[in-house]
Design an enzyme around this catalytic site. Structure first.
Site, PDB file in Angstrom:
ATOM      1  N   TYR A   2      -1.879  -0.191  10.227  1.00  0.00           N
ATOM      2  CA  TYR A   2      -1.962  -0.603   8.821  1.00  0.00           C
ATOM      3  C   TYR A   2      -0.700  -0.179   8.073  1.00  0.00           C
ATOM      4  O   TYR A   2      -0.094  -0.971   7.342  1.00  0.00           O
ATOM      5  CB  TYR A   2      -3.197   0.010   8.174  1.00  0.00           C
ATOM      6  CG  TYR A   2      -3.383  -0.357   6.720  1.00  0.00           C
ATOM      7  CD1 TYR A   2      -3.838  -1.624   6.361  1.00  0.00           C
ATOM      8  CD2 TYR A   2      -3.106   0.551   5.706  1.00  0.00           C
ATOM      9  CE1 TYR A   2      -4.020  -1.966   5.025  1.00  0.00           C
ATOM     10  CE2 TYR A   2      -3.281   0.216   4.372  1.00  0.00           C
ATOM     11  CZ  TYR A   2      -3.740  -1.041   4.036  1.00  0.00           C
ATOM     12  OH  TYR A   2      -3.898  -1.377   2.714  1.00  0.00           O
ATOM     13  N   SER A  21       0.845  -1.193   0.000  1.00  0.00           N
ATOM     14  CA  SER A  21       0.000   0.000   0.000  1.00  0.00           C
ATOM     15  C   SER A  21       0.876   1.237   0.000  1.00  0.00           C
ATOM     16  O   SER A  21       1.957   1.237   0.593  1.00  0.00           O
ATOM     17  CB  SER A  21      -0.907   0.021   1.232  1.00  0.00           C
ATOM     18  OG  SER A  21      -1.624   1.250   1.316  1.00  0.00           O
TER      19      SER A  21
END
Length: 267
Positions: free
Chosen positions: A142, A129
């Site tokens: 995250y 990501s």
């Protein structure tokens, strides 16, 4: 001979889009899900696999080899989101998140490597990501899990070089998927000192996902990487401003970049 591709988390979102696109291009594609019986209408076979359960990983790989006798490409796509003030996220939720986003992909890699060494070829694509390149407020865990996978890929590439096994990262930005529905949300507590800031940031994050790009863009990028003889270490796929944020982090002083993020999230 068509390449055999395994996509973890291939039943929905980005994984499903990649699988359908590669199937159209003639690849022999297999996806995975914890509940494959729910996807009987999938355009490619869905095998049972839970990245948090090592036994299901080995069973899935053996099932695929029984059918195809090879694995040319592994796309480590399975993952979950997590949001909340780091102070208020239960430790068990943090550990569970890393089991899915970091340790799980490593276990899948370990399971395919013996076959790829036997073939003396293979490509492993880790879907990370853009958030993994920076610590984002209320997405810190995250960011940490995806950043860890980015770094371990750099090391793994060098360890695998002599076996002719390639590995790369693909970091997507925001795409229109159901990831927001499946992630762990620390609740916005009435008595929390983070109530207003976290609540507003959560709404902003959901807006970014809802207005995200078509995941087919990610599928097209994966297709190009598979057809690249020597893939790069890192790829970024997303809005120009999202990719620019990585460049700015490299060139701006830390506090200037931090101020930019604070302004963006209105903190």
């Amino acid at each position: 001979m068509s390449k055999v591709v395994l996509i973890t988390g291939g039943s929905s979102g980005i994984g499903k889009s990649i699988g359908e696109y590669l199937t159209e291009k003639g690849f022999r594609v297999y996806g995975t899900s914890r509940s494959p019986e729910r996807y009987t209408s999938s355009k490619f076979p869905i095998l049972k696999l839970d990245v948090k359960e090592v036994e299901t990983i080995s069973d899935c790989i053996q099932s695929l080899l029984d059918r195809e006798d090879r694995i040319d490409v592994l796309i480590n796509n399975a993952g979950v989101g997590i949001t909340g003030p780091i102070e208020e996220i239960p430790l068990q939720e943090m550990k569970s998140h890393f089991d899915t986003n970091f340790f799980g992909p490593l276990e899948v890699i370990k399971a395919v490597l013996p076959q790829m060494r036997k073939q003396q070829s293979g490509l492993i694509i880790n879907v990370t990501s853009i958030a993994g390149y920076m610590g984002l407020p209320y997405r810190g865990i995250y960011s940490a899990s995806k950043g860890a996978l980015e770094l371990v890929t750099e090391a793994y590439r060098m360890e695998l070089k002599s076996f002719n096994i390639k590995m790369t990262n693909v970091a997507p930005g925001d795409f229109a998927t159901n990831i927001a529905a499946g992630r762990f949300h620390a609740p916005v507590k009435e008595n929390s000192p983070y109530k207003t800031a976290y609540g507003n940031t959560l709404k902003l994050m959901d807006t970014h996902v809802d207005s995200g790009k078509d995941p087919k863009i990610m599928a097209e990028a994966i297709f190009k990487i598979i057809n690249t003889p020597e893939p790069k270490i890192h790829y970024k796929v997303g809005e120009f401003i999202q990719k620019l944020s990585i460049v700015l982090k490299r060139v701006l002083p830390d506090k200037v970049y931090e101020r930019m993020l604070l302004n963006h999230y209105k903190l």
